[in-house]
Design an enzyme around this catalytic site. Structure first.
Site, PDB file in Angstrom:
ATOM      1  N   GLY A   1      11.879  -2.044  -5.130  1.00  0.00           N
ATOM      2  CA  GLY A   1      11.850  -2.459  -3.731  1.00  0.00           C
ATOM      3  C   GLY A   1      11.381  -1.349  -2.822  1.00  0.00           C
ATOM      4  N   GLU A   2      11.172  -1.711  -1.577  1.00  0.00           N
ATOM      5  CA  GLU A   2      10.711  -0.739  -0.588  1.00  0.00           C
ATOM      6  C   GLU A   2      11.322  -1.088   0.754  1.00  0.00           C
ATOM      7  OE1 GLU A   2       6.536   1.374   0.875  1.00  0.00           O
ATOM      8  OE2 GLU A   2       6.524  -0.287  -0.559  1.00  0.00           O
TER       9      GLU A   2
ATOM     10  N   GLY B   1      13.757   3.487   4.158  1.00  0.00           N
ATOM     11  CA  GLY B   1      14.017   4.787   3.563  1.00  0.00           C
ATOM     12  C   GLY B   1      12.962   5.239   2.577  1.00  0.00           C
TER      13      GLY B   1
ATOM     14  N   LYS C   1      13.481   7.466  -5.660  1.00  0.00           N
ATOM     15  CA  LYS C   1      13.136   7.088  -4.298  1.00  0.00           C
ATOM     16  C   LYS C   1      12.062   8.037  -3.787  1.00  0.00           C
ATOM     17  CE  LYS C   1      15.387   6.462   0.226  1.00  0.00           C
ATOM     18  NZ  LYS C   1      16.702   6.518   0.923  1.00  0.00           N
TER      19      LYS C   1
ATOM     20  N   ASP D   1      26.786   3.825   7.535  1.00  0.00           N
ATOM     21  CA  ASP D   1      25.884   2.685   7.354  1.00  0.00           C
ATOM     22  C   ASP D   1      26.346   1.837   6.174  1.00  0.00           C
ATOM     23  OD1 ASP D   1      23.781   1.096   8.156  1.00  0.00           O
ATOM     24  OD2 ASP D   1      22.277   2.183   7.001  1.00  0.00           O
TER      25      ASP D   1
END
Length: 334
Positions: free
Chosen positions: A49-50, A53, A71, A167
């Site tokens: 995924g993207e 961040g 990441k 968060d």
């Protein structure tokens, strides 16, 4: 940029953490050095995924065969201070309910920083919730209790380190293949200053009232976010009105009573009084009256975790149909 490169070099030269951890997908305890990472030693196996961040991929260490997540952050697009904060923090953390950090390195062009972490094949609480809703399933109370316990254990550990996550939300709560909860994405985390903080960072929908009002806040704000995330999961819907602007959502959170767990007789969803009380405490508007994570772990609903064992490995396998027929019944776990 020179400071960032020096910082990453410092990380690579650190000795491994003294505290062992259980790697996602690896049954035995693993210890891996933080150094000597590069594109050459990591084979990309899948895209995960993207987001804001950065891009996340599943990778395999060619030297050890261990599967991990990587990441990639484009440094010229991301705030360097936030990146350095995240890297400096996660290198010091070691807890079963906190994502484990393997290391970091910069690409030869110096335009990207690549952070190597645990691969959590069970995906996020957000993805799990969406999967269950699509299959018209429900999360049972015993599973919800285990999830809440894992989140609070991670938060209590952060509190012991004088840290606030800031968060907590379903997309930042991950699962291993064994169903273990892992808190991740510490990009907006920060140290407590005299037990309070004052910056407006995070995701508005999951913020405690004191945060959306711009007031000082503490680790108790993370308790609110955790409670809201659990409430959303068990009720199969976001606790606030849908399709309203961020500004209207801020007004709604600040002006209305907090959402509460309610029985839904038409769906045969009935919850214990202990669970309702737990979420009522987590979603207490006055932060002075809202318990800290350590105290929430002492709540009677949570202490039953050790008395009523749940096979979380089986549960997460049912969610994702691992070794199960894809047409199997919805994961209405215990």
């Amino acid at each position: 940029m020179k400071d960032l490169r020096h910082f990453i070099h410092t990380i690579e030269s650190r000795p491994e953490l003294d505290t062992p951890f259980t790697s996602c997908g690896v049954d035995n305890m693993q210890r891996v050095s933080h150094g000597e990472w590069s594109d050459d030693v990591l084979e990309v196996t899948a895209g995960l995924g993207e987001g804001i961040g950065g891009m996340v991929q599943a990778v395999r260490d060619r030297r050890t065969g261990i599967a991990m997540a990587r990441k990639t952050i484009v440094t010229r697009e991301g705030p360097l201070k936030q990146l350095v904060r995240e890297l400096s923090m996660i290198t010091t953390l070691a807890h079963v309910n906190i994502i484990h950090f393997y290391g970091a390195y910069m690409s030869p062009s110096s335009s990207e920083v690549k952070v190597v972490m645990e691969l959590c094949e069970g995906k996020s609480l957000e993805a799990v919730g969406e999967r269950i809703r699509r299959r018209k399933g429900r999360v049972g109370e015993k599973v919800a209790r285990v999830l809440a316990d894992g989140i609070l254990q991670g938060l209590a550990y952060l509190h012991s380190k004088r840290l606030i996550h800031r968060d907590i939300k379903p997309s930042n709560i991950l699962f291993t293949r064994q169903g273990v909860v892992k808190l991740c994405d510490f990009g907006v985390s920060g140290e407590l200053v005299q037990s309070v903080a004052g910056t407006f960072t995070g995701t508005v929908g999951y913020m405690a009232p004191e945060r959306v009002l711009g007031r000082d806040y503490s680790i108790r704000a993370d308790v609110w976010s955790a409670g809201l995330s659990i409430l959303e999961l068990v009720q199969n819907r976001f606790p606030y009105p849908a399709d309203i602007s961020a500004f209207d959502l801020v007004l709604y959170i600040s002006e209305n009573p907090p959402p509460q767990l309610e029985d839904e007789p038409n769906l045969h969803a009935r919850w214990s009084d202990a669970m309702k009380d737990f979420l009522r405490l987590a979603l207490t508007v006055d932060p002075a009256q809202r318990p800290i994570p350590r105290d929430m772990l002492l709540h009677s609903w949570i202490t039953k975790v050790s008395k009523h064992k749940v096979d979380m490995t089986r549960w997460i396998a049912e969610v994702w149909s691992w070794d199960h027929d894809s047409s199997s019944s919805s994961p209405m776990s215990t």
